[in-house]
Structures are given as C-alpha cells and as structure tokens.
Design a protein around this motif. Structure first.
Motif, mmCIF file in Angstrom:
data_model
loop_
_atom_site.group_PDB
_atom_site.id
_atom_site.type_symbol
_atom_site.label_atom_id
_atom_site.label_comp_id
_atom_site.label_asym_id
_atom_site.label_seq_id
_atom_site.Cartn_x
_atom_site.Cartn_y
_atom_site.Cartn_z
ATOM 1 N N VAL A 44 -0.248 10.744 -3.116
ATOM 2 C CA VAL A 44 -0.745 10.507 -2.077
ATOM 3 C C VAL A 44 -1.428 9.320 -1.900
ATOM 4 O O VAL A 44 -1.711 8.464 -1.032
ATOM 5 N N LEU A 45 -2.175 9.076 -3.059
ATOM 6 C CA LEU A 45 -3.298 7.999 -3.029
ATOM 7 C C LEU A 45 -2.452 6.612 -3.026
ATOM 8 O O LEU A 45 -2.780 5.553 -2.344
ATOM 9 N N GLU A 46 -1.310 6.566 -3.624
ATOM 10 C CA GLU A 46 -0.320 5.428 -3.981
ATOM 11 C C GLU A 46 0.100 5.105 -2.368
ATOM 12 O O GLU A 46 0.188 3.923 -2.227
ATOM 13 N N ASP A 47 0.389 5.924 -1.489
ATOM 14 C CA ASP A 47 0.743 5.844 -0.258
ATOM 15 C C ASP A 47 -0.327 5.106 0.534
ATOM 16 O O ASP A 47 -0.295 4.164 1.591
ATOM 17 N N VAL A 48 -1.524 5.639 0.419
ATOM 18 C CA VAL A 48 -2.826 5.190 1.302
ATOM 19 C C VAL A 48 -3.254 3.874 0.749
ATOM 20 O O VAL A 48 -3.316 2.884 1.565
ATOM 21 N N ILE A 49 -3.120 3.629 -0.583
ATOM 22 C CA ILE A 49 -3.313 2.296 -1.101
ATOM 23 C C ILE A 49 -2.184 0.908 -0.584
ATOM 24 O O ILE A 49 -2.705 0.083 -0.395
ATOM 25 N N ALA A 50 -1.063 1.490 -0.543
ATOM 26 C CA ALA A 50 -0.157 0.627 -0.052
ATOM 27 C C ALA A 50 -0.328 0.305 1.171
ATOM 28 O O ALA A 50 0.052 -0.899 1.853
ATOM 29 N N ARG A 51 -1.017 1.153 2.131
ATOM 30 C CA ARG A 51 -1.539 0.677 3.536
ATOM 31 C C ARG A 51 -2.736 -0.067 3.808
ATOM 32 O O ARG A 51 -3.090 -0.564 4.725
ATOM 33 N N GLN A 52 -3.177 -0.433 2.626
ATOM 34 C CA GLN A 52 -4.662 -0.943 2.588
ATOM 35 C C GLN A 52 -4.388 -2.495 2.734
ATOM 36 O O GLN A 52 -3.276 -3.026 1.967
ATOM 37 N N PRO A 53 -5.453 -3.434 3.163
ATOM 38 C CA PRO A 53 -5.138 -4.880 2.816
ATOM 39 C C PRO A 53 -5.162 -5.377 1.320
ATOM 40 O O PRO A 53 -5.597 -4.609 0.507
ATOM 41 N N SER A 54 -4.686 -6.391 1.191
ATOM 42 C CA SER A 54 -4.513 -6.808 -0.128
ATOM 43 C C SER A 54 -5.729 -7.028 -0.999
ATOM 44 O O SER A 54 -5.760 -6.730 -2.244
#
Length: 96
Positions: A44-54
């Motif tokens: 789930v962390l990868e999904d959360v990271i993907a939604r974060q700013p660059s």
C-alpha cells in the motif's frame, strides 16, 4: 551509529510528511526500506507514494538509496571486524 539515527529520523520525517497513518508504523518502515515487498499484503505504501508530489517521491528515492548504502557499508564493517578477530585469534595461536 549517528548515521543510523539520522536515517531513522529521516524516515520519521517522510512518515509524517506523507500523513497516511492508516498504513501503520511497522508496515510503513518495512515497505519503505524494502520497496516492492508484499508484506503483509499488497504494498500500500507504493500506492501512497505514487500519489505524492514529485519532490516527496525524490526524497523517498534518495532515502531508500541511502538505506541501501548504509546496509552495505555496515555489513562490510561487520565482515572486516570478524576477519580482524580471526586474524588476532590466529596470531595468538601461532605465537604460543
């Protein structure tokens, strides 16, 4: 030791900056240090990271790279220490 503490503090800063506390602390740090590892389920962390700013994504990537370097250096020091102890032990045995 100070490097490990510094890396842990950086991990906590990332944890608070992402702000998704539903992941859980243990799962967050496990998945932060080991990207792509599916424990205890989907990452789930990868999904959360993907939604974060660059900018945050770049910070996480840099942190992961530093964790990898720290692990390799720490392992190298441990191997060096064991080899040193082995040489000292062998030297004592040969000199007696």
């Amino acid at each position: 030791m100070p490097v490990a503490i510094w890396l842990q503090l950086k991990g906590w800063q990332i944890y608070h900056r992402i702000g998704n506390y539903s992941i859980g602390v243990s799962t967050f740090f496990w998945q932060l240090a080991r990207p792509g590892l599916n424990f205890p389920g989907p990452n789930v962390l990868e999904d959360v990271i993907a939604r974060q700013p660059s900018e945050v994504q770049a910070t996480i990537l840099r942190h992961r790279r530093r964790l990898g370097v720290f692990r390799r250096v720490f392992l190298g020091y441990l191997v060096y220490f064991v080899l040193f102890l082995l040489a000292v032990s062998l030297g004592r045995k040969l000199s007696s």
